[in-house]
Every structure is written in structure tokens, then in C-alpha cells.
Scaffold this motif. Structure first.
Motif, PDB file in Angstrom:
ATOM      1  N   CYS B 112      40.578  32.231  33.810  1.00  0.00           N
ATOM      2  CA  CYS B 112      41.585  31.381  34.472  1.00  0.00           C
ATOM      3  C   CYS B 112      41.231  29.902  34.432  1.00  0.00           C
ATOM      4  CB  CYS B 112      41.796  31.833  35.910  1.00  0.00           C
ATOM      5  SG  CYS B 112      40.406  31.447  36.997  1.00  0.00           S
ATOM      6  N   SER B 113      39.997  29.583  34.004  1.00  0.00           N
ATOM      7  CA  SER B 113      39.580  28.185  33.915  1.00  0.00           C
ATOM      8  C   SER B 113      39.795  27.464  35.254  1.00  0.00           C
ATOM      9  CB  SER B 113      40.332  27.514  32.772  1.00  0.00           C
ATOM     10  OG  SER B 113      39.819  26.231  32.550  1.00  0.00           O
ATOM     11  N   SER B 114      40.299  26.251  35.238  1.00  0.00           N
ATOM     12  CA  SER B 114      40.427  25.488  36.485  1.00  0.00           C
ATOM     13  C   SER B 114      41.672  25.854  37.284  1.00  0.00           C
ATOM     14  CB  SER B 114      40.379  23.992  36.182  1.00  0.00           C
ATOM     15  OG  SER B 114      41.103  23.690  35.022  1.00  0.00           O
ATOM     16  N   ALA B 138      41.957  36.110  39.964  1.00  0.00           N
ATOM     17  CA  ALA B 138      41.756  35.052  38.971  1.00  0.00           C
ATOM     18  C   ALA B 138      40.269  34.978  38.661  1.00  0.00           C
ATOM     19  CB  ALA B 138      42.260  33.720  39.517  1.00  0.00           C
ATOM     20  N   THR B 139      39.917  35.271  37.413  1.00  0.00           N
ATOM     21  CA  THR B 139      38.487  35.343  37.086  1.00  0.00           C
ATOM     22  C   THR B 139      38.114  34.388  35.965  1.00  0.00           C
ATOM     23  OG1 THR B 139      38.741  37.091  35.420  1.00  0.00           O
ATOM     24  CG2 THR B 139      38.441  37.792  37.697  1.00  0.00           C
ATOM     25  N   ASP B 140      36.872  33.948  36.024  1.00  0.00           N
ATOM     26  CA  ASP B 140      36.304  33.147  34.950  1.00  0.00           C
ATOM     27  C   ASP B 140      34.801  33.369  34.963  1.00  0.00           C
ATOM     28  OD1 ASP B 140      37.551  30.703  33.176  1.00  0.00           O
ATOM     29  OD2 ASP B 140      35.399  30.460  33.489  1.00  0.00           O
ATOM     30  N   MET B 141      34.150  33.091  33.843  1.00  0.00           N
ATOM     31  CA  MET B 141      32.698  33.303  33.788  1.00  0.00           C
ATOM     32  C   MET B 141      31.940  32.122  34.390  1.00  0.00           C
ATOM     33  SD  MET B 141      31.507  32.350  29.994  1.00  0.00           S
ATOM     34  CE  MET B 141      32.013  30.828  29.227  1.00  0.00           C
ATOM     35  N   ASN B 142      32.660  31.015  34.566  1.00  0.00           N
ATOM     36  CA  ASN B 142      31.982  29.789  34.954  1.00  0.00           C
ATOM     37  C   ASN B 142      32.224  29.443  36.426  1.00  0.00           C
ATOM     38  OD1 ASN B 142      31.297  27.053  35.327  1.00  0.00           O
ATOM     39  ND2 ASN B 142      31.402  26.725  33.124  1.00  0.00           N
ATOM     40  N   GLN B 143      31.146  29.479  37.224  1.00  0.00           N
ATOM     41  CA  GLN B 143      31.257  29.259  38.682  1.00  0.00           C
ATOM     42  C   GLN B 143      31.762  27.860  39.031  1.00  0.00           C
ATOM     43  OE1 GLN B 143      30.768  31.483  40.973  1.00  0.00           O
ATOM     44  NE2 GLN B 143      29.259  32.994  40.270  1.00  0.00           N
ATOM     45  N   ASN B 195      47.315  34.899  48.380  1.00  0.00           N
ATOM     46  CA  ASN B 195      47.114  36.186  47.698  1.00  0.00           C
ATOM     47  C   ASN B 195      46.343  36.065  46.390  1.00  0.00           C
ATOM     48  OD1 ASN B 195      48.591  37.102  49.812  1.00  0.00           O
ATOM     49  ND2 ASN B 195      50.428  37.611  48.631  1.00  0.00           N
ATOM     50  N   ILE B 196      45.600  34.965  46.266  1.00  0.00           N
ATOM     51  CA  ILE B 196      44.775  34.819  45.058  1.00  0.00           C
ATOM     52  C   ILE B 196      43.310  35.019  45.417  1.00  0.00           C
ATOM     53  CG2 ILE B 196      44.122  33.348  43.113  1.00  0.00           C
ATOM     54  CD1 ILE B 196      46.598  31.670  43.607  1.00  0.00           C
ATOM     55  N   LEU B 197      42.634  35.893  44.667  1.00  0.00           N
ATOM     56  CA  LEU B 197      41.201  36.080  44.850  1.00  0.00           C
ATOM     57  C   LEU B 197      40.496  35.529  43.605  1.00  0.00           C
ATOM     58  CD1 LEU B 197      39.466  37.594  47.041  1.00  0.00           C
ATOM     59  CD2 LEU B 197      39.284  39.413  45.339  1.00  0.00           C
ATOM     60  N   PHE B 198      39.714  34.469  43.802  1.00  0.00           N
ATOM     61  CA  PHE B 198      38.984  33.886  42.674  1.00  0.00           C
ATOM     62  C   PHE B 198      37.619  34.556  42.571  1.00  0.00           C
ATOM     63  CE2 PHE B 198      42.010  30.585  43.855  1.00  0.00           C
ATOM     64  CZ  PHE B 198      42.512  30.192  42.620  1.00  0.00           C
ATOM     65  N   SER B 199      37.283  35.062  41.400  1.00  0.00           N
ATOM     66  CA  SER B 199      35.945  35.633  41.299  1.00  0.00           C
ATOM     67  C   SER B 199      35.380  35.583  39.889  1.00  0.00           C
ATOM     68  CB  SER B 199      35.905  37.046  41.862  1.00  0.00           C
ATOM     69  OG  SER B 199      36.577  37.907  40.999  1.00  0.00           O
ATOM     70  N   ASP B 200      34.082  35.815  39.862  1.00  0.00           N
ATOM     71  CA  ASP B 200      33.258  35.675  38.686  1.00  0.00           C
ATOM     72  C   ASP B 200      33.389  36.917  37.808  1.00  0.00           C
ATOM     73  OD1 ASP B 200      31.194  34.993  37.093  1.00  0.00           O
ATOM     74  OD2 ASP B 200      29.618  35.314  38.575  1.00  0.00           O
ATOM     75  N   HIS B 201      33.792  36.766  36.558  1.00  0.00           N
ATOM     76  CA  HIS B 201      33.865  37.904  35.648  1.00  0.00           C
ATOM     77  C   HIS B 201      33.720  37.388  34.232  1.00  0.00           C
ATOM     78  CE1 HIS B 201      35.699  41.046  33.128  1.00  0.00           C
ATOM     79  NE2 HIS B 201      35.377  41.893  34.090  1.00  0.00           N
ATOM     80  N   ILE B 215      48.318  41.674  33.161  1.00  0.00           N
ATOM     81  CA  ILE B 215      47.112  40.916  32.802  1.00  0.00           C
ATOM     82  C   ILE B 215      47.536  39.696  31.995  1.00  0.00           C
ATOM     83  CG2 ILE B 215      44.970  40.912  31.456  1.00  0.00           C
ATOM     84  CD1 ILE B 215      44.662  43.879  32.090  1.00  0.00           C
ATOM     85  N   ILE B 216      47.060  38.534  32.424  1.00  0.00           N
ATOM     86  CA  ILE B 216      47.327  37.303  31.678  1.00  0.00           C
ATOM     87  C   ILE B 216      46.002  36.775  31.162  1.00  0.00           C
ATOM     88  CG2 ILE B 216      48.200  34.922  31.818  1.00  0.00           C
ATOM     89  CD1 ILE B 216      49.363  36.848  34.553  1.00  0.00           C
ATOM     90  N   CYS B 217      45.925  36.610  29.862  1.00  0.00           N
ATOM     91  CA  CYS B 217      44.691  36.101  29.262  1.00  0.00           C
ATOM     92  C   CYS B 217      45.106  35.240  28.076  1.00  0.00           C
ATOM     93  CB  CYS B 217      43.816  37.273  28.813  1.00  0.00           C
ATOM     94  SG  CYS B 217      42.222  36.741  28.135  1.00  0.00           S
TER      95      CYS B 217
END
Lengths: 203, 282
Positions: B112-114, B138-143, B195-201, B215-217
Motif C-alpha cells: 500500500c506504500s504511503s 493495508a500492508t507494506d513491507m516498509n515500517q 476500518n483500515i488496519l495498517f500492518s507489516d507484510h 485484493i488490490i495490488c
């Protein structure tokens, strides 16, 4: 010499163009026959939402197959590839395309420098690099790197360019092999490729 | 040294660097498309005046803050709200009607980036009356980037183009209702975040974490090589419910992957796919 006996001197043509580029590209490409053996890869600066109209225009006016470059597509000879709007176009070492939405380079996406620089990783010194009309300096750094890598640089004579800053920027950034008026570039390219193939096949 | 030898040596150095990053920090860039990674690494090399890639490797092992800089370099965080407005139009027209059938919606925004496109989705769901029954992951690899997404604070310079995108994407309200402006930035409305959960993935190394309806990618897979793309497609296929929707970027396609047949086209142009309802394809 014997180790390179059967290698072709040139294996790809990369072209950068900006303002006035469609007319210039049409003129260059229409000089090439349908059996032109090398792939031609083009970055033409366009509006991000402009769709695929360039490949249609150029396709209608030249004998070669013209298409937008697809992600992971393998580069084939005799085909003209156009960078898609709003993406950088890059070459991978296995001579396939990759795309990126990384930040614009020289205010441009696609950027000519990005194509030129990554072309070296795929084609080494076997590159013919052409810089055409344009109103900024994109392509000049990439052309300089291709020159240092041993590639061949052709620049449109700035006095024949609709916008002269791009050819001028390249001439300022690097020594080049040939400066030519627009109407001679296509014929010269054809001659250059034919001659080098003969030379390298029958030394 | 010939150009080809120089290029080859640099490729070796690059692979060793990516291996070092993986061994030391667990982030796996080894299956990324190399041209983009190399450009970013070389950019850092020049900026910080390293003589070569190998010299960066030593620094990287000793200095975690240098790794964090490189990690930011390597994750491409260029995005915008309602990027590709025609995609959002297609989403409204073709996908929203399908989603209305579910009493509860789980949506995964992978890479999801920024967060600009996550907030775009939240706005769209609100206007379609589906937000209250949706849970967005909403996930991203970058904290570092995830924190930016969670904060929902964006530069005011880009608002004009976002507003235009919003209108071209079929926006029904006044875009300014969705943010509060402060000097040089805007803060996205709190209600969009509920209703958005931001997390590391990390798509290169992590697995399925729930059954999803959508799924949106978008513009993530272009940075991966074929093998990693296939891994991610399998991950998405496992994660989607039967008939679930997968949306890719405009230049990405599932059609070259080895699980292509699992997906039917909803919009070929906008790269919207549906996991097949017929079990024999799966």
C-alpha cells in the motif's frame, strides 16, 4: 579478432525524443525496410494519460512492427518498442523489458536516461544510440554512459531540430560519433547496420 | 576491462549485496527485477560516495541505519490518490455491484506504500455505501512508509492533481470534504481510517493471513521477477474467496503466470480479475 568473428557489431538501437519527436521518429523509422534486423527501442516523452497513440501513428507510417513495450516481454529483432506513458522503461540483463513507476527523472517518466543506462547492462557496447529533438536535457547522461561503454552515438543536428536543447545537451555531455540532419538519420542508420554486419561477418 | 566484463562484475556485486541484506536483515530482494534495484543501489552509491557496490555491503552489515536508508531506496513509494482514474471508474461499475452481495467485506491492499490509494478506496466505499461493512487490511513491507500511510498526512502541493483524479474517477462529492488542510499539508478525515488496519507484510516472504473478497495490488508486481510474481499470484489465489476480485496495475497481468486459468477477466483494460467460481479450475 577470431573470438568476435560471428558477433554482430550492433545488436540494438535505442532512441530518445521529446518535443517534436513524433514527426522526427516518423521520418527516421519510415526510412527502414521491413527486414531491418535489430530491435529499436524508443522513449518519447508523452503526457501520462496519453494512452497508446504513438505506436499507432508510427505503426501506420513505417514498415516495421511497432508496439508498446510490455512488462517482461523479450526483445525481438525487427520490432519497434515504445515506452508506455507514465512508466520508466528498462532493459534487464536477459534482454527483456521491465517497467517502473519510480519518481520522474529529468522531470520525465518515461525518462530517456533510464532506458539508455539500463541498455548497457543488456547490450554492452553493441548499442546504436540516437538523440533527437527535445526541449530539455534528458538522454544526455545516458548517451554519455553508452559512449563510455563503447556504443555508437548519433545526434540530430540541432539546427534541424524542432527543439534543439536535447541534442545540444547531448553534444555538450559527450563526444559523439555522428551529427546528422534529421532527414539523413534513417538512411545512415540502415547503412551503418548493414556495413557493420558485413564487416563483422566477413572480416 | 571490457564493458561486458564490467557489467558482469557489477551484477555479481549486486547479487552479493542482496544476499547480505537477506542474511542480515531478512528482507528478500533477490527475486526482484534487477534493473530497477541496480539503479537504486547505484544512486545511493553515488550519493554517499562509495567507490563500488562491495564497499556498501560492509557498511550495510555494520550500520543498521544505513540499511534502513537502503530499504527506503529499494521500496518504490511513488503513488497518488485515485491513480489511473479509469481504474476507479471500472471498480465502481464492475466490482462494487458484486461486492454488494456480501454482508461483510474483507479487502486487502497489498503493497500500500504511503496509503494514497487506500484512502482512495475508503472514499469510494463510503460513496457506494459499503464502507461500514468493510474491513481494509493495508500492508507494506516498509515500517517507515506504513507509518506515513497510517498518519494519512499528504503534501498540499499534490491536492490539485488528486482532486482532478477524484473527479475523473467518478467522485460524487466535494473532494475537500475528505481532508483538513493545514498550511502545507492535508490530514485525511479520521472517519476514513476507522476500518483500515495498517500492518507489516512482505509479499516475498510472508503468507496468507485471511480470506479476502477483494485484493488490490497495483504497480508492485512489476518490480518482481517471474518466479516471485507466480508466488504472489498463488498467495492471492489462496487468499481470495471463490468469486473474489483481484486488481493489478495497468501494465501488470496474471495471464503469463502458471495459474492464469484460475482467474476470469472482469476488465481486461483495467486488469481486474475474478477468481473462478468453478471448482474444477482450482
Amino acid at each position: 579478432m577470431s573470438s568476435v568473428l560471428h558477433e554482430k557489431r550492433f545488436e540494438v538501437v535505442v532512441i530518445g525524443a521529446s518535443a517534436g519527436g513524433i514527426r522526427a521518429l516518423t521520418m527516421v523509422l519510415s526510412a527502414l525496410p521491413e527486414d531491418f534486423a535489430l530491435p529499436i527501442i524508443i522513449v518519447q516523452h508523452v503526457h501520462p494519460h496519453s494512452g497508446g497513440y504513438i505506436s499507432h501513428i508510427l505503426g501506420a507510417k513505417c514498415a516495421l512492427i511497432v508496439k508498446q513495450a510490455d512488462e517482461k516481454e523479450s526483445v525481438l529483432g525487427g520490432t519497434v518498442y515504445i515506452a508506455p506513458p507514465n512508466y520508466h522503461l528498462m532493459l534487464e540483463t536477459d534482454r527483456s523489458f521491465s517497467l517502473s513507476v519510480a519518481a520522474p527523472v529529468n522531470y520525465s517518466r518515461p525518462a530517456i536516461d533510464v532506458l539508455f543506462e539500463t541498455a548497457i547492462d543488456a547490450y554492452y557496447d553493441k548499442i546504436v544510440c540516437i538523440v533527437l529533438t527535445g526541449a530539455n536535457h534528458d538522454g544526455s547522461q545516458g548517451a554519455a554512459k553508452i559512449h563510455r561503454a563503447g556504443g555508437y552515438i548519433i545526434v540530430q543536428d540541432p539546427t534541424t531540430a524542432e527543439a534543439d536543447s536535447m541534442p545540444r545537451a547531448t553534444l555538450a555531455a559527450t563526444p559523439v560519433d555522428k551529427v546528422l540532419p534529421l532527414e539523413q538519420i534513417g538512411a545512415y542508420l540502415l547503412q551503418l547496420i548493414n556495413r557493420s554486419n558485413q564487416l563483422w561477418h566477413f572480416p | 576491462m571490457s564493458t561486458s566484463e564490467e557489467v558482469e562484475n557489477q551484477q555479481i556485486e549486486l547479487q552479493l549485496l542482496l544476499q547480505a541484506i537477506y542474511l542480515k536483515y531478512g528482507y528478500d530482494f533477490r527475486s526482484y527485477a534487477k534493473a530497477s534495484v541496480k539503479r537504486r543501489i547505484l544512486h545511493r552509491m553515488t550519493t554517499d560516495q562509495f567507490p563500488n557496490i562491495s564497499a556498501m555491503q560492509h557498511r550495510l552489515l555494520e550500520d543498521v541505519s544505513f540499511f534502513e536508508t537502503l530499504l527506503l531506496d529499494l521500496s518504490i513509494n511513488v503513488t497518488e490518490m485515485f491513480r489511473d482514474p479509469t481504474f476507479y471508474l471500472a471498480l465502481r461499475k464492475e466490482v462494487i455491484p458484486l461486492l454488494r452481495n456480501y454482508p461483510f467485506l474483507k479487502i486487502w491492499h497489498a503493497g500500500c506504500s504511503s496509503g494514497e490509494e487506500v484512502y482512495s478506496m475508503a472514499i469510494l466505499l463510503k460513496e457506494e455505501g459499503l464502507y461500514d461493512r468493510a474491513q481494509i487490511y493495508a500492508t507494506d513491507m516498509n515500517q517507515v512508509i506504513l507509518k506515513k500511510a497510517r498518519d494519512g498526512i499528504f503534501s498540499i502541493n499534490r491536492l490539485k492533481s488528486y482532486t482532478m483524479n477524484y473527479q475523473r474517477a467518478g467522485g460524487q462529492e466535494s473532494f475537500s470534504d475528505y481532508y483538513n488542510a493545514h498550511y502545507d499539508h492535508v490530514v485525511m478525515d479520521k472517519s476514513l481510517k476507522e476500518n483500515i488496519l495498517f500492518s507489516d507484510h512482505n509479499l516475498a516472504t510472508d503468507g496468507v493471513f485471511g480470506e479476502m473478497h477483494l485484493i488490490i495490488c497495483r504497480n508492485v508486481l512489476i518490480y518482481f521477477n517471474r518466479e516471485l510474481q507466480d508466488r504472489v499470484f498463488r498467495l492471492f489465489a489462496e487468499s481470495l474467496t471463490l468469486g473474489g476480485i483481484m486488481c493489478l496495475g495497468s501494465k501488470e497481468s496474471v495471464r503469463l503466470s502458471n495459474i492464469s486459468t484460475i482467474f476470469d477477466d472482469i476488465s481486461k483494460e483495467e486488469k481486474i480479475y475474478r477468481k473462478s467460481l468453478s471448482l474444477d479450475k482450482i
